[in-house]
Enzyme design. Structure first.
Site, PDB file in Angstrom:
ATOM      1  N   LYS A 131      -1.160  -9.565   2.750  1.00 10.36           N
ATOM      2  CA  LYS A 131      -0.333  -9.153   3.892  1.00 10.36           C
ATOM      3  C   LYS A 131      -1.195  -8.297   4.820  1.00 10.36           C
ATOM      4  O   LYS A 131      -1.949  -7.447   4.358  1.00 10.36           O
ATOM      5  CB  LYS A 131       0.897  -8.363   3.439  1.00 10.36           C
ATOM      6  CG  LYS A 131       1.752  -7.868   4.621  1.00 10.36           C
ATOM      7  CD  LYS A 131       3.121  -7.404   4.195  1.00 10.36           C
ATOM      8  CE  LYS A 131       3.183  -6.022   3.648  1.00 10.36           C
ATOM      9  NZ  LYS A 131       2.694  -4.939   4.539  1.00 10.36           N
ATOM     10  N   GLU A 154      -1.043  -5.927   8.350  1.00 11.17           N
ATOM     11  CA  GLU A 154      -0.247  -5.255   9.376  1.00 11.17           C
ATOM     12  C   GLU A 154      -0.865  -5.493  10.743  1.00 11.17           C
ATOM     13  O   GLU A 154      -2.077  -5.330  10.906  1.00 11.17           O
ATOM     14  CB  GLU A 154      -0.234  -3.734   9.109  1.00 11.17           C
ATOM     15  CG  GLU A 154       0.852  -3.321   8.151  1.00 11.17           C
ATOM     16  CD  GLU A 154       0.946  -1.801   7.994  1.00 11.17           C
ATOM     17  OE1 GLU A 154       1.300  -1.383   6.900  1.00 11.17           O
ATOM     18  OE2 GLU A 154       0.684  -1.045   8.957  1.00 11.17           O
ATOM     19  N   ASP A 163      -1.156  -6.320  -0.313  1.00 10.49           N
ATOM     20  CA  ASP A 163      -1.296  -5.686   1.002  1.00 10.49           C
ATOM     21  C   ASP A 163      -2.765  -5.374   1.270  1.00 10.49           C
ATOM     22  O   ASP A 163      -3.434  -4.779   0.417  1.00 10.49           O
ATOM     23  CB  ASP A 163      -0.543  -4.342   0.948  1.00 10.49           C
ATOM     24  CG  ASP A 163       0.323  -4.111   2.148  1.00 10.49           C
ATOM     25  OD1 ASP A 163       0.260  -4.901   3.096  1.00 10.49           O
ATOM     26  OD2 ASP A 163       1.092  -3.115   2.124  1.00 10.49           O
ATOM     27  N   GLU A 183       9.403  -4.566  10.272  1.00 12.53           N
ATOM     28  CA  GLU A 183       9.819  -3.251   9.757  1.00 12.53           C
ATOM     29  C   GLU A 183      10.249  -2.318  10.877  1.00 12.53           C
ATOM     30  O   GLU A 183       9.632  -2.289  11.948  1.00 12.53           O
ATOM     31  CB  GLU A 183       8.641  -2.614   8.986  1.00 12.53           C
ATOM     32  CG  GLU A 183       8.954  -1.192   8.516  1.00 12.53           C
ATOM     33  CD  GLU A 183       7.972  -0.618   7.507  1.00 12.53           C
ATOM     34  OE1 GLU A 183       7.013  -1.310   7.125  1.00 12.53           O
ATOM     35  OE2 GLU A 183       8.194   0.543   7.094  1.00 12.53           O
ATOM     36  N   ASP A 205       0.830  -1.211   0.000  1.00 15.32           N
ATOM     37  CA  ASP A 205       0.000   0.000   0.000  1.00 15.32           C
ATOM     38  C   ASP A 205       0.865   1.262   0.000  1.00 15.32           C
ATOM     39  O   ASP A 205       0.351   2.380  -0.053  1.00 15.32           O
ATOM     40  CB  ASP A 205      -1.020  -0.010   1.151  1.00 15.32           C
ATOM     41  CG  ASP A 205      -0.366  -0.070   2.526  1.00 15.32           C
ATOM     42  OD1 ASP A 205       0.877  -0.141   2.609  1.00 15.32           O
ATOM     43  OD2 ASP A 205      -1.104  -0.052   3.538  1.00 15.32           O
ATOM     44  N   SER A 206       2.189   1.073   0.001  1.00 16.52           N
ATOM     45  CA  SER A 206       3.109   2.204  -0.193  1.00 16.52           C
ATOM     46  C   SER A 206       2.849   2.866  -1.535  1.00 16.52           C
ATOM     47  O   SER A 206       3.265   4.012  -1.756  1.00 16.52           O
ATOM     48  CB  SER A 206       4.561   1.728  -0.104  1.00 16.52           C
ATOM     49  OG  SER A 206       4.785   0.645  -0.996  1.00 16.52           O
TER      50      SER A 206
HETATM   51  O1  KIV Z   1       3.500  -1.101   1.585  1.00 18.12           O
HETATM   52  C1  KIV Z   1       4.625  -1.586   1.477  1.00 18.12           C
HETATM   53  O2  KIV Z   1       5.333  -1.374   0.485  1.00 18.12           O
HETATM   54  C2  KIV Z   1       5.106  -2.435   2.563  1.00 18.12           C
HETATM   55  C3  KIV Z   1       6.568  -2.734   2.610  1.00 18.12           C
HETATM   56  C4  KIV Z   1       7.278  -1.539   3.099  1.00 18.12           C
HETATM   57  C5  KIV Z   1       6.859  -3.932   3.425  1.00 18.12           C
HETATM   58  O3  KIV Z   1       4.349  -2.826   3.400  1.00 18.12           O
END
Ligand code: KIV
Length: 264
Positions: free
Chosen positions: A112, A114, A83, A181, A44-45
């Site tokens: 993924k 968090e 994510d 992280e 989600d970056s």
């Molecule tokens: O959103 C993302 O790119 C991430 C990575 C930094 C692990 O969660």
């Protein structure tokens, strides 16, 4: 269709070889990365580097699904992880419904999530329903507003013990791997030793089972800021600016297109 990398192969890599993960948000770059990595994360970056938002919180499930589809199209044989964005992992029903959407609408291999102990029951609910989950503990970018900033974890005993317990809870909930992280090397190494699943570090330490970097950071395209843990393997932004400047100059002076670019 069987993929080149399987969950079992990733789990078996622990202690034998380092795992390489990179983010990708589109088909083109995913296809360029595929041959050299074990996993591609649609992080989600993308909300920051692609959408220009100040943090990841406004990323939507529709957005994540759109980009995950593109990545799966560009890297059809790669192990792809989507994510789960902020707000998509709440109640068990809602979380399962959202994860099933990801699996039905894309060819992602895993999602993924968090969070640690507070998310363990939700992770278990997904793994019980045939959704492979990668955990994400330590510094959690989706908690940036709640925690008032991005804080390295493990510098004090409380956060050291909490992240360690988070990692164990996520493993016990059935996650196949874990991102850790923004933690001290000592904590990254303790987590890697404590759990049997592969631990992928970012801003962690070389002691993890593998590493992940955001592609636009490591290729030097994202210039707004550079976190300490980022190593730039090329200067993408400079290369792009230089190329576009040359293109503009040639158009303006009338040297592009040349005869070789014309249908004679
Ligand atoms: O959103 C993302 O790119 C991430 C990575 C930094 C692990 O969660």
């Amino acid at each position: 269709m069987a993929k080149d990398v399987t969950i079992n192969a990733l789990k078996e890599a622990k202690g034998k070889r380092k795992l390489v993960m990179i983010t990708a948000y589109d088909a083109l770059f995913a296809s360029l990365f595929a041959d050299n990595v074990d996993m591609i994360l649609v992080g989600d970056s993308l909300n920051m580097s692609f959408a220009g938002e100040p943090d990841t919180l406004s990323a939507t499930l529709d957005q994540m699904i759109y980009h995950t589809k593109a990545v799966c199209n560009g890297a059809p044989d790669s192990f792809v992880i989507c994510d789960m964005p902020f707000g998509s992992v709440t109640t068990p029903d809602e979380t399962l419904k959202n994860a099933i959407r990801v699996f039905k609408e894309t060819r992602a291999d895993a999602v993924k999530i968090e969070g640690g102990q507070e998310r363990a029951a939700l992770i278990r609910h997904l793994t019980d329903n045939a959704i492979a989950v990668m955990g994400h503990v330590g510094l959690k970018p989706q908690s940036v507003r709640a925690e008032g900033g991005y804080r390295v974890q493990g510098r004090d005993e409380e956060s050291f013990e909490r992240v360690l317990s988070d990692a164990v809870a996520v493993e016990e909930a059935g996650a196949f791997a874990l991102v850790v992280e923004g933690v001290t090397p000592k904590l990254a190494e303790a987590v890697t030793k404590e759990v049997k699943i592969p631990v992928i570090g970012i801003g962690a330490s070389v002691g993890c089972d593998g590493q992940v970097l955001v592609w636009s950071d490591m290729l030097g395209f994202f210039e707004a800021f550079k976190p300490k843990f980022v190593k730039r393997y090329m200067h993408g932004a400079e290369a792009v600016k230089e190329a576009v400047a040359r293109y503009a100059e040639e158009v303006r002076e009338g040297t592009f297109p040349g005869e070789e670019h014309c249908y004679l």
